[in-house]
Scaffold this motif. Structure first.
Motif, PDB file in Angstrom:
ATOM      1  N   ALA A 173       0.827  -1.199   0.000  1.00  0.00           N
ATOM      2  CA  ALA A 173       0.000   0.000   0.000  1.00  0.00           C
ATOM      3  C   ALA A 173       0.866   1.254   0.000  1.00  0.00           C
ATOM      4  O   ALA A 173       2.042   1.231   0.388  1.00  0.00           O
ATOM      5  CB  ALA A 173      -0.927   0.008   1.212  1.00  0.00           C
ATOM      6  N   ARG A 174       0.265   2.329  -0.446  1.00  0.00           N
ATOM      7  CA  ARG A 174       0.908   3.644  -0.423  1.00  0.00           C
ATOM      8  C   ARG A 174      -0.185   4.666  -0.121  1.00  0.00           C
ATOM      9  O   ARG A 174      -1.258   4.638  -0.738  1.00  0.00           O
ATOM     10  CB  ARG A 174       1.576   3.948  -1.763  1.00  0.00           C
ATOM     11  N   ILE A 175       0.085   5.563   0.802  1.00  0.00           N
ATOM     12  CA  ILE A 175      -0.893   6.569   1.198  1.00  0.00           C
ATOM     13  C   ILE A 175      -0.363   7.951   0.816  1.00  0.00           C
ATOM     14  O   ILE A 175       0.761   8.312   1.173  1.00  0.00           O
ATOM     15  CB  ILE A 175      -1.169   6.525   2.713  1.00  0.00           C
ATOM     16  N   GLU A 176      -1.175   8.724   0.084  1.00  0.00           N
ATOM     17  CA  GLU A 176      -0.818  10.084  -0.303  1.00  0.00           C
ATOM     18  C   GLU A 176      -1.920  11.031   0.171  1.00  0.00           C
ATOM     19  O   GLU A 176      -3.096  10.824  -0.118  1.00  0.00           O
ATOM     20  CB  GLU A 176      -0.664  10.202  -1.825  1.00  0.00           C
ATOM     21  N   GLN A 177      -1.527  12.072   0.910  1.00  0.00           N
ATOM     22  CA  GLN A 177      -2.483  13.076   1.359  1.00  0.00           C
ATOM     23  C   GLN A 177      -2.639  14.115   0.259  1.00  0.00           C
ATOM     24  O   GLN A 177      -1.703  14.857  -0.050  1.00  0.00           O
ATOM     25  CB  GLN A 177      -2.001  13.726   2.653  1.00  0.00           C
TER      26      GLN A 177
END
Length: 636
Positions: free
Chosen positions: A222-226
């Motif tokens: 997974a990768r989380i970008e705000q």
């Protein structure tokens, strides 16, 4: 039996009363609906729901519920009519192993004889709660339905893993939900967690409507970008390399939020989560929710950014639904729970205008460039300018298509028509924009409608319903015009001529050339097809099988059908290039194209009479003045 006895029997039958000789003619057994109607009252108590989603090897969700009850008859419902699906697409066929107990004692249940998503039981005296256990068996192959669990990814849709009591609006039933995922996995949802244990997450108590509207993605990678203080891009993939994106690509997703907020002028969420699966294994999806969206793209979404341009409008489309479809919703489509049938008469607004804004926001944000945006629009214009099904079926009738076919493949899509309210609806709204600009002398546009219709009640994420008259009234508030008459003519009437007024008034025209646009070539590559819709009237897949044949087109007239395999072209073994070379060579001649084809086990020679060469749609500028279509797509 003797001859004399046989003769006597025949005589007896021949002389029997006439009533005996008539056919039996029964009357129907009455259908008695014993399922309580839903009421806008609070369900007494809170449902406790636990889902074990750790069996990713076999795709099994194990469910346990505890429901407060009182003694007497009880009906439990499995969600059937699902928001965003516009049809009864609940996956009741995947429910198995249902057991209901109280105090360790089994309680028998009976499935309703009419509504197969309903279960009847009688709660014994003195019982205050019941325990329910069952499994939701995810498809393990496409033939079984959409795959929602793989060894590396899962998509938990709460409507698939809950039974709820009949008799209440979904917004009045409170649920305390939790789920267990494989150790080390990342999960994301619009729900905010209240406690985290090893592999287990407890979510806040919410109403059933909110729960169903808040699916979960979880995965090993997974990768989380705000994207903004309120919006998060949650990326999940089959493998880590699929999560690698350039700063410019992430910036385009970030700019999507900026451009959407400029367009609508209000938000209808307290926070928003894009749930994006970059996968060739998890089933594809694009499903709107109020504070999130379930999105699925191919595994090379970032790895081959330019070649996946056909998927770049997915997030703008689903994000727009937070305003159009979730907050503003057609009055006849809104339902109080998941059993009441939906009526889809305004999907040309719900989906058609979302298609319109989704494509515009894709360019305004930088997810696609102007050439690709016009390439996409050219495909839509070409489709509806040549669609034979327009001769008999009005656009409004296609709003029933998800209920009629539930997206099963059709053999003659160009004649039968499918969910045309999406893209033909887009063309209608393009024309509306052109008229607004003309009537207001360039001072107003569809942006003004968006703010007036969707940009109200900032941060309200309830549902504000609307009717046809509400749409017309808002348009008249932007600029006076016979909007009701215009929309009825475009939507309700059989209209063989496509609504291309928005393109033509906007400074462009539809043209066909022998060279495909970048958008067209990218689409062929992604789908692994050869698309000869506007020449031979057919599409060939990677196995040389016809995936589409246009009604009354050259291939149709040659007797070809979907599922036919092309073996040879003009005497040579089939290849994509050989087929296109044959089309090019036949241009301007009197020589037809000869194909050897196979249908089932039968081979035959067919002659396709087409000498017009290769034809691909594109938009060409007309005139030298400013283009209002360019202005519509330009970033703000």
């Amino acid at each position: 039996m003797t001859y004399r006895a046989t003769l006597a029997a025949v005589i007896a039958l021949a002389t029997a009363p006439a009533a005996w000789a008539a056919n039996s003619a029964p009357q129907p057994a009455p259908i008695v609906d014993t399922i309580p109607d839903s009421r806008d009252i609070a369900f007494p108590g809170t449902i406790k729901l636990d889902v074990d989603a750790s069996d990713t090897a076999r795709g099994i969700f194990r469910v346990h519920e505890t429901i407060p009850v009182t003694a007497g008859p009880l009906v439990l419902l499995y969600p059937e009519w699902l928001p965003g699906d516009h049809a009864p697409e609940g996956t009741i066929d995947k429910l198995a192993g249902l057991t209901i107990t109280a105090g360790g004692k089994s309680i028998p249940w009976v499935r309703d004889h009419v509504d197969v998503s309903a279960f009847h039981l009688v709660v014994p005296p003195g019982v205050a709660s019941i325990d329910i256990s069952f499994q939701f068996l995810s498809a393990t192959a496409e033939a079984q339905g959409r795959v929602v669990m793989t060894p590396d990814l899962l998509n938990l849709e709460w409507n698939s893993v809950i039974l709820y009591p009949a008799g209440y609006f979904a917004r009045r039933i409170m649920v305390d939900a939790g789920a267990t995922y494989p150790a080390g996995w990342t999960s994301a949802t619009a729900l905010r967690t209240t406690a985290v244990a090893t592999g287990a997450i407890q979510y806040p108590t919410v109403d059933l409507d909110t729960l169903v509207d808040s699916p979960v993605y979880a995965g090993r990678y997974a990768r989380i970008e705000q994207l903004s203080p309120d919006v998060t891009l949650n990326l999940f993939a089959d493998r880590p390399s699929q999560l690698v994106a350039t700063p410019e690509e992430i910036a385009a997703h970030r700019n999507l939020v900026v451009q959407a907020n400029k367009l609508y002028g209000a938000q209808h969420y307290d926070h928003y989560n894009f749930l994006l699966a970059i996968s060739d294994r998890l089933g594809g999806v694009g499903l709107e929710h109020h504070r999130s969206s379930e999105d699925g793209v191919a595994g090379d979404y970032f790895m081959k950014w330019s070649d996946t341009v056909g998927e770049h409008d997915l997030l703008p489309h689903e994000y727009t639904h937070s305003w159009n479809g979730k907050f503003r919703r057609p009055a006849d489509l809104w339902t109080p729970e998941f059993r009441t049938p939906m009526r889809n008469s305004l999907l040309w607004v719900y989906e058609g205008q979302t298609q319109f804004w989704g494509n515009i926001l894709a360019e305004r944000s930088g997810l696609v460039d102007h050439d690709d945006a016009m390439g996409a629009l050219a495909e839509v214009a070409a489709r509806y300018s040549t669609l034979p099904g327009r001769k008999w079926r009005p656009l409004v009738d296609t709003t029933n298509e998800e209920i009629v076919s539930q997206r099963r493949p059709v053999g003659w899509a160009s004649w039968q028509r499918t969910e045309d309210y999406y893209s033909e609806g887009q063309l209608i709204w393009l024309e509306v924009d052109a008229i607004i600009r003309e009537q207001s002398h360039g001072r107003k546009s569809m942006d003004d409608f968006a703010k007036a219709f969707f940009g109200i009640r900032d941060r309200d994420w309830g549902e504000l319903t609307y009717t046809f008259d509400d749409v017309s009234k808002t348009l008249n508030g932007v600029v006076p015009y016979d909007w009701a008459g215009f929309l009825h003519a475009r939507v309700d009437a059989v209209a063989p001529v496509a609504p291309l007024g928005g393109i033509e008034r906007g400074g462009y025209r539809l043209a066909f050339t022998d060279t495909p646009t970048h958008y067209w070539k990218a689409g062929e590559g992604e789908k692994k097809i050869v698309d000869l819709t506007y020449s031979l009237g057919m599409v060939v897949d990677k196995d040389a099988v016809l995936g589409k044949v246009e009604w009354d087109g050259p291939a149709f007239k040659a007797g070809l059908t979907v599922g036919t395999t092309i073996v040879a072209v003009d005497g040579d073994a089939y290849s994509d290039d050989r087929l296109k070379e044959a089309v090019t060579s036949a241009k301007g001649t009197t020589t037809p194209i000869r194909l050897l084809v196979k249908s089932n086990d039968a081979f035959r020679d067919v002659v396709v009479d087409w000498t017009g060469g290769l034809r691909y749609p594109r938009l060409e500028r007309t005139g030298k003045g400013p283009s209002t279509l360019d202005a519509l797509y330009a970033a703000h």
